[in-house]
Motif scaffolding. Structure first.
Motif, PDB file in Angstrom:
ATOM      1  N   TYR A  15      69.183  47.108  31.967  1.00  0.00           N
ATOM      2  CA  TYR A  15      68.370  46.512  33.425  1.00  0.00           C
ATOM      3  C   TYR A  15      67.356  46.135  32.818  1.00  0.00           C
ATOM      4  N   ASP A  16      67.392  45.181  32.622  1.00  0.00           N
ATOM      5  CA  ASP A  16      65.826  44.374  32.246  1.00  0.00           C
ATOM      6  C   ASP A  16      66.302  44.264  31.010  1.00  0.00           C
ATOM      7  N   ARG A  18      66.537  46.990  28.964  1.00  0.00           N
ATOM      8  CA  ARG A  18      66.518  48.342  28.536  1.00  0.00           C
ATOM      9  C   ARG A  18      68.098  49.007  28.625  1.00  0.00           C
ATOM     10  N   VAL A  20      70.054  51.715  30.522  1.00  0.00           N
ATOM     11  CA  VAL A  20      69.925  52.918  31.257  1.00  0.00           C
ATOM     12  C   VAL A  20      70.973  53.838  31.675  1.00  0.00           C
ATOM     13  N   SER A  42      68.281  59.559  35.488  1.00  0.00           N
ATOM     14  CA  SER A  42      69.255  59.786  34.973  1.00  0.00           C
ATOM     15  C   SER A  42      71.137  59.089  35.146  1.00  0.00           C
ATOM     16  N   GLY A  43      70.932  58.053  35.549  1.00  0.00           N
ATOM     17  CA  GLY A  43      72.089  57.212  36.094  1.00  0.00           C
ATOM     18  C   GLY A  43      72.923  57.588  36.628  1.00  0.00           C
ATOM     19  N   LYS A  44      73.282  58.048  37.783  1.00  0.00           N
ATOM     20  CA  LYS A  44      73.977  58.998  38.374  1.00  0.00           C
ATOM     21  C   LYS A  44      74.783  57.753  39.491  1.00  0.00           C
ATOM     22  N   SER A  45      73.823  56.857  39.884  1.00  0.00           N
ATOM     23  CA  SER A  45      73.798  56.164  41.110  1.00  0.00           C
ATOM     24  C   SER A  45      74.321  54.741  40.819  1.00  0.00           C
ATOM     25  N   THR A  46      73.586  55.085  39.075  1.00  0.00           N
ATOM     26  CA  THR A  46      73.560  53.727  37.963  1.00  0.00           C
ATOM     27  C   THR A  46      75.886  54.010  38.244  1.00  0.00           C
ATOM     28  N   ARG A  49      77.647  52.356  40.892  1.00  0.00           N
ATOM     29  CA  ARG A  49      77.650  51.723  41.472  1.00  0.00           C
ATOM     30  C   ARG A  49      78.894  50.856  40.486  1.00  0.00           C
ATOM     31  N   HIS A 198      72.021  66.201  44.185  1.00  0.00           N
ATOM     32  CA  HIS A 198      70.698  67.033  43.264  1.00  0.00           C
ATOM     33  C   HIS A 198      70.827  68.284  43.819  1.00  0.00           C
TER      34      HIS A 198
HETATM   35  N1  LIG Z   1      68.015  47.836  39.422  1.00  0.00           N
HETATM   36  C1  LIG Z   1      67.721  48.556  38.589  1.00  0.00           C
HETATM   37  N2  LIG Z   1      66.565  47.488  38.940  1.00  0.00           N
HETATM   38  C2  LIG Z   1      66.265  47.855  37.258  1.00  0.00           C
HETATM   39  N3  LIG Z   1      65.990  48.678  36.499  1.00  0.00           N
HETATM   40  C3  LIG Z   1      66.609  50.027  38.079  1.00  0.00           C
HETATM   41  C4  LIG Z   1      67.742  49.823  38.683  1.00  0.00           C
HETATM   42  N4  LIG Z   1      68.406  50.322  39.169  1.00  0.00           N
HETATM   43  C5  LIG Z   1      67.927  51.569  38.568  1.00  0.00           C
HETATM   44  N5  LIG Z   1      67.184  50.850  37.291  1.00  0.00           N
HETATM   45  C6  LIG Z   1      67.136  52.545  36.381  1.00  0.00           C
HETATM   46  O1  LIG Z   1      67.876  52.550  35.533  1.00  0.00           O
HETATM   47  C7  LIG Z   1      67.664  54.326  35.764  1.00  0.00           C
HETATM   48  C8  LIG Z   1      69.027  55.429  36.257  1.00  0.00           C
HETATM   49  O2  LIG Z   1      68.501  54.743  38.170  1.00  0.00           O
HETATM   50  P1  LIG Z   1      69.703  55.633  39.335  1.00  0.00           P
HETATM   51  O3  LIG Z   1      69.467  55.436  40.091  1.00  0.00           O
HETATM   52  O4  LIG Z   1      70.917  55.017  38.239  1.00  0.00           O
HETATM   53  O5  LIG Z   1      69.451  57.226  38.105  1.00  0.00           O
HETATM   54  P2  LIG Z   1      70.046  58.436  39.216  1.00  0.00           P
HETATM   55  O6  LIG Z   1      70.838  59.497  38.013  1.00  0.00           O
HETATM   56  O7  LIG Z   1      70.404  58.349  40.510  1.00  0.00           O
HETATM   57  O8  LIG Z   1      68.387  58.731  39.886  1.00  0.00           O
HETATM   58  P3  LIG Z   1      67.654  60.402  41.432  1.00  0.00           P
HETATM   59  O9  LIG Z   1      68.764  61.045  40.935  1.00  0.00           O
HETATM   60  O10 LIG Z   1      66.371  59.383  41.221  1.00  0.00           O
HETATM   61  O11 LIG Z   1      68.640  59.039  42.805  1.00  0.00           O
HETATM   62  C9  LIG Z   1      65.925  54.243  36.100  1.00  0.00           C
HETATM   63  O12 LIG Z   1      65.219  54.463  35.237  1.00  0.00           O
HETATM   64  C10 LIG Z   1      66.087  53.305  36.868  1.00  0.00           C
HETATM   65  O13 LIG Z   1      64.856  53.203  37.194  1.00  0.00           O
END
Ligand SMILES: Nc1ncnc2c1ncn2[C@@H]1O[C@H](COP(=O)(O)OP(=O)(O)OP(=O)(O)O)[C@@H](O)[C@H]1O
Length: 246
Positions: A15-16, A18, A20, A42-46, A49, A198
């Protein structure tokens, strides 16, 4: 039947600029319940998706049922996406009846009216909400809303159900009900479930295998008992024993 439902190879998501998410190798089997654990960010939702083909990686391959999803056109991608269904922590309910919310995806798929009715009724019975079908979907409790979201997903008969924190902020009874439904979807409909949570106890109760993410990396993937009783990685050990500070 392909050996694996998903195969991820050398995946990088940014993302941008960086990074992730960086996963070299991940294979997920069909008809299993996986929990995806890890600290915030940690990237779970990413990952969810990306598996839902909602987002594309910067590089690497996401293979779904032997099809390299990065190499197909929009039409095929849509067909693949229709075998998957994502349910969010706060599912969006259209301002209409529960029934209309459940039939939404079926109408979109252009199914015949009789089949739409049959599937919707079956799905609402499955989640135990048949009696609420005429109620307004925007005036339900959190637990009921999640059950409608699950019914809406089940009606589509997806091969994969992707659940992003489906029980966060629910009371213990509702959590128990949703967990029971997740198992039932898997056992009776042979659906693969990927559950981001979580709640370590929930992962232990519901999942067969656990994936632990840390700072965008896959730290460990193992059967649930192994993750909790004899993890290979020191990070996993810290995480499951609550000693990880994050
Ligand atoms: N659309 C986006 N634009 C920029 N950065 C993003 C975007 N979505 C997620 N990130 C970044 O990517 C990284 C992983 O995010 P993600 O939501 O996948 O984590 P997660 O493990 O699901 O977190 P949480 O438990 O807080 O929901 C984070 O640093 C977040 O800030």
């Amino acid at each position: 039947m392909p050996e694996f439902l998903y195969e991820i190879e050398d995946l990088v998501k940014k993302y941008d600029g960086r990074t992730v998410l960086e996963i070299d190798d991940l294979k997920l089997e069909g008809n299993k319940i996986y929990a995806i654990l890890g600290p915030n960010g940690s990237g779970k939702s990413t990952l969810l998706r990306i598996l839902n083909l909602l987002e594309e990686p910067a590089s690497g391959r996401v293979i779904f049922r032997n099809i390299d999803t990065g190499r197909v056109g929009e039409g095929v991608r849509l067909k693949l996406r229709r075998q998957m269904c994502m349910v969010f922590q706060h599912p969006y309910m259209f301002n209409t009846s529960v029934y209309n919310n459940v039939v939404y995806g079926l109408k979109l798929r252009g199914l015949p009216a009789a089949e739409i009715r049959e599937r919707a009724e079956e799905a609402l019975s499955f989640v135990g909400l048949k009696e609420l079908s005429r109620r307004s979907a925007v005036r339900l409790s959190g637990g009921e809303t999640q059950r409608v979201a699950l019914a809406r997903a089940i009606a589509i008969r997806p091969r994969v159900l992707l659940l992003d924190e489906p029980t966060a902020n629910l009371d213990p009874d509702s959590v128990a009900l949703i967990e029971e439904l997740i198992r039932k979807v898997h056992d009776e409909l042979q659906t693969t479930v990927l559950l981001v949570t979580h709640n370590l106890f929930q992962a232990r109760r519901v999942a067969e295998e656990v994936l632990l993410l840390y700072q965008g990396r896959l730290v460990e993937k193992a059967p649930v008992e192994e993750i909790f009783n004899c993890p290979r990685s020191e990070l996993t050990k810290q995480f499951v024993t609550g000693k990880m500070i994050y």
